[in-house]
Design an enzyme around this catalytic site. Structure first.
Site, PDB file in Angstrom:
ATOM      1  N   ALA A  12      13.095 -11.775  82.934  1.00  0.00           N
ATOM      2  CA  ALA A  12      13.503 -10.644  82.105  1.00  0.00           C
ATOM      3  C   ALA A  12      12.872 -10.653  80.717  1.00  0.00           C
ATOM      4  O   ALA A  12      13.041  -9.698  79.960  1.00  0.00           O
ATOM      5  CB  ALA A  12      15.025 -10.620  81.969  1.00  0.00           C
ATOM      6  N   ARG A  17       4.043 -12.601  73.126  1.00  0.00           N
ATOM      7  CA  ARG A  17       2.878 -13.387  72.703  1.00  0.00           C
ATOM      8  C   ARG A  17       1.679 -13.191  73.621  1.00  0.00           C
ATOM      9  O   ARG A  17       0.552 -13.558  73.273  1.00  0.00           O
ATOM     10  CB  ARG A  17       3.265 -14.872  72.638  1.00  0.00           C
ATOM     11  CG  ARG A  17       4.196 -15.194  71.467  1.00  0.00           C
ATOM     12  CD  ARG A  17       4.858 -16.552  71.626  1.00  0.00           C
ATOM     13  NE  ARG A  17       3.886 -17.627  71.754  1.00  0.00           N
ATOM     14  CZ  ARG A  17       4.195 -18.877  72.080  1.00  0.00           C
ATOM     15  NH1 ARG A  17       5.474 -19.188  72.332  1.00  0.00           N
ATOM     16  NH2 ARG A  17       3.262 -19.798  72.173  1.00  0.00           N
ATOM     17  N   GLN A  81      18.946  -7.273  84.078  1.00  0.00           N
ATOM     18  CA  GLN A  81      19.619  -7.621  82.834  1.00  0.00           C
ATOM     19  C   GLN A  81      19.367  -6.466  81.871  1.00  0.00           C
ATOM     20  O   GLN A  81      18.247  -6.309  81.362  1.00  0.00           O
ATOM     21  CB  GLN A  81      19.099  -8.938  82.255  1.00  0.00           C
ATOM     22  CG  GLN A  81      19.829  -9.373  80.990  1.00  0.00           C
ATOM     23  CD  GLN A  81      19.193 -10.604  80.331  1.00  0.00           C
ATOM     24  OE1 GLN A  81      18.059 -10.963  80.647  1.00  0.00           O
ATOM     25  NE2 GLN A  81      19.915 -11.226  79.413  1.00  0.00           N
ATOM     26  N   GLY A 145      14.690 -29.182  72.914  1.00  0.00           N
ATOM     27  CA  GLY A 145      16.001 -29.824  72.945  1.00  0.00           C
ATOM     28  C   GLY A 145      15.896 -31.198  73.578  1.00  0.00           C
ATOM     29  O   GLY A 145      15.250 -31.380  74.609  1.00  0.00           O
ATOM     30  N   GLU A 158      19.960 -29.790  70.520  1.00  0.00           N
ATOM     31  CA  GLU A 158      18.892 -28.981  69.943  1.00  0.00           C
ATOM     32  C   GLU A 158      18.239 -29.736  68.788  1.00  0.00           C
ATOM     33  O   GLU A 158      18.897 -30.503  68.075  1.00  0.00           O
ATOM     34  CB  GLU A 158      19.432 -27.629  69.463  1.00  0.00           C
ATOM     35  CG  GLU A 158      20.013 -26.765  70.571  1.00  0.00           C
ATOM     36  CD  GLU A 158      19.008 -26.453  71.664  1.00  0.00           C
ATOM     37  OE1 GLU A 158      17.799 -26.406  71.372  1.00  0.00           O
ATOM     38  OE2 GLU A 158      19.430 -26.270  72.820  1.00  0.00           O
ATOM     39  N   ARG A 443     -39.788  14.536 111.893  1.00  0.00           N
ATOM     40  CA  ARG A 443     -40.395  14.647 110.566  1.00  0.00           C
ATOM     41  C   ARG A 443     -41.452  15.739 110.611  1.00  0.00           C
ATOM     42  O   ARG A 443     -41.968  16.089 111.676  1.00  0.00           O
ATOM     43  CB  ARG A 443     -41.020  13.323 110.144  1.00  0.00           C
ATOM     44  CG  ARG A 443     -42.118  12.825 111.054  1.00  0.00           C
ATOM     45  CD  ARG A 443     -42.511  11.402 110.747  1.00  0.00           C
ATOM     46  NE  ARG A 443     -43.601  10.930 111.605  1.00  0.00           N
ATOM     47  CZ  ARG A 443     -43.870   9.672 111.874  1.00  0.00           C
ATOM     48  NH1 ARG A 443     -43.117   8.718 111.345  1.00  0.00           N
ATOM     49  NH2 ARG A 443     -44.880   9.328 112.639  1.00  0.00           N
TER      50      ARG A 443
END
Length: 462
Positions: A12, A17, A81, A145, A158, A443
């Site tokens: 989602a 970036r 979501q 973390g 964290e 031809r």
């Protein structure tokens, strides 16, 4: 009792970036999407059935949903979501789906390098825990973390909240989890957004489980497998790693690759031993190459079937077509759209073949176009010959029988038929059926104008 497992792939995120109009999971890695890599890994791990896999989409989700619907025949569930309020909110958004399972694995959709065998081991090792987080040992843990293990609990601290000693820990959070659904149901509604970003984080589920006395654990994967793809540079790095794995696999299987730095092979391609691949070759899609084939420099194959001892001399482009045993093609040949070169057939330099069958031992040596054509065996096509297959409305067929000789610069105005053992004179435009054992001459009769050159010179000087 067999437990039912659901796999939720998180797709989602916006992926800003990447600086692309396409969502991150829709970026190409080799010849597939990032989301394909994750879905294929789950499938190859065989930890669950395809219908038990869901992809959660959000920002740019229409593109992802349309792609999945078109390419996976409704086997993959698509969940939404509506707002991007963090990973905890994402998992909560899918609760009506995952509450029907006994176990749930949550995977990030931007992890194309996880191996099926690693995922299979992760699920097996998670069975004794209520929650197991995937971790890795980072060379530079930076702001990840930190993983703190104590007794039957694993905590994620964290970076901003870590003590000096905890910051020295190199085992970090990989962001993927295996949950017992009954345990997850007890904590998912307790996750709050009391943080700087005002988002709900699935990492808090681990802390809440620890408080309730659930058993939590960690499974260590390699840092390489946990490399996420967040920008174009990381995408290029992941592509190199994936390609190196593929090449190493085929080298181990007896394929000769002269220059691994310039060869690209699709994850879905199949090769047999004793295939020889020259430099600067690309093999894409579901291509299959059989033993003894030589793929010459500069060749590009996509969904190509290459038989035993086929020789692609160089710069051959083969798309959705087949070359049977001992056929030969190139250099500078384009073979496309369900064309088939039968055994020992040959397509030479500056030749294009489209939706055509070139019979056994037949040759289209140079500077020709055969479109929507069927050639029998032992046919020779002279230089510069073409099938005029398109009348502006319809594509029309040309049929050339066995043992035929087509003179240079012959044009077949399709629909056209040339019967067995017949020939055309060079420069002919064929508009009628050629009977068996006949020579077709179509031809204008040559006319020589005496003294024309001298008169032209006089006119040009005046």
């Amino acid at each position: 009792m067999n437990r039912k497992l659901g796999v939720l792939i998180m797709a989602a995120g916006k992926g800003t970036r990447m600086k692309s109009a396409k969502p991150k999971v829709m970026q190409e890695i080799l010849d597939q999407k990032i989301i394909d890599c994750v879905i294929h890994t789950v499938a190859k791990s065989q930890i669950t059935e395809p219908e038990n896999v869901a992809v959660l989409v959000g920002s740019g989700g229409e593109q992802v949903a349309e792609y999945l619907s078109s390419n996976y025949d409704s086997r993959i569930q698509i969940l939404w979501q509506s707002e991007q309020l963090g990973t905890g909110h994402a998992v909560k958004s899918a609760q009506s789906w995952w509450q029907n399972f006994d176990d749930l694995i949550v995977l990030n959709g931007d992890l194309p390098l996880i191996k099926p065998e690693s995922l299979r081991e992760f699920f097996a090792r998670s069975q004794g825990n209520d929650c197991t987080v995937i971790t890795f040992v980072a060379g530079d843990p930076a702001a990840y973390g930190r993983i703190v293990r104590k007794n039957n609990h694993v905590s994620i601290v964290e970076f901003k909240e870590a003590s000096d000693s905890e910051k020295q820990i190199h085992e970090v959070n990989g962001g993927c989890y295996a949950f017992k659904v009954k345990a997850l149901e007890q904590v998912i509604d307790l996750i709050t957004n009391n943080n700087a970003k005002g988002e709900y984080y699935i990492t808090d589920a681990l802390a809440l489980m620890n408080q309730k006395g659930f058993v939590t654990g960690a499974f260590v994967m390699s840092e390489e497998e946990m490399k996420g793809v967040n920008d174009q540079f990381e995408l290029s790095q992941a592509s190199r790693i994936l390609q190196a794995r593929i090449l190493h696999h085929w080298l181990d299987e007896g394929v000769h690759i002269m220059d691994t730095s310039s060869v690209f092979i699709s994850p879905d391609a199949e090769l047999e031993s004793d295939v020889r691949i020259m430099p600067n070759v690309q093999i894409w899609g579901k291509s299959r190459i059989e033993s003894g084939a030589i793929i010459g420099s500069g060749s590009i194959l996509r969904n190509a079937l290459i038989g035993r001892n086929v020789n692609l001399i160089a710069y051959a482009v083969i798309e959705n077509s087949e070359l049977k045993d001992s056929a030969k093609a190139g250099p500078f040949v384009y073979i496309r759209d369900n064309t088939c070169l039968e055994r020992k057939a040959f397509a030479g330099k500056f030749v294009e073949l489209k939706n055509s069958r070139i019979g056994e031992n037949s040759k289209v040596p140079h500077l020709s176009y055969m479109g929507d054509a069927t050639l029998g065996h032992d046919v020779n096509i002279g230089a510069g010959s073409i099938t005029c297959n398109y009348d502006g409305v319809h594509k029309n067929k040309t049929f050339i029988g066995d043992n035929c000789f087509v003179g240079s610069d012959t044009m077949f105005v399709a629909p056209a038929k040339m019967s067995d053992n017949s020939a055309t004179a060079a420069g002919s435009v064929i508009t009628q059926e050629i009977p068996e054992d006949s020579l077709a001459v179509a031809r204008a009769r040559q006319k020589n104008i005496s003294g024309w050159t001298a008169r032209k010179k006089i006119i040009s000087k005046s």
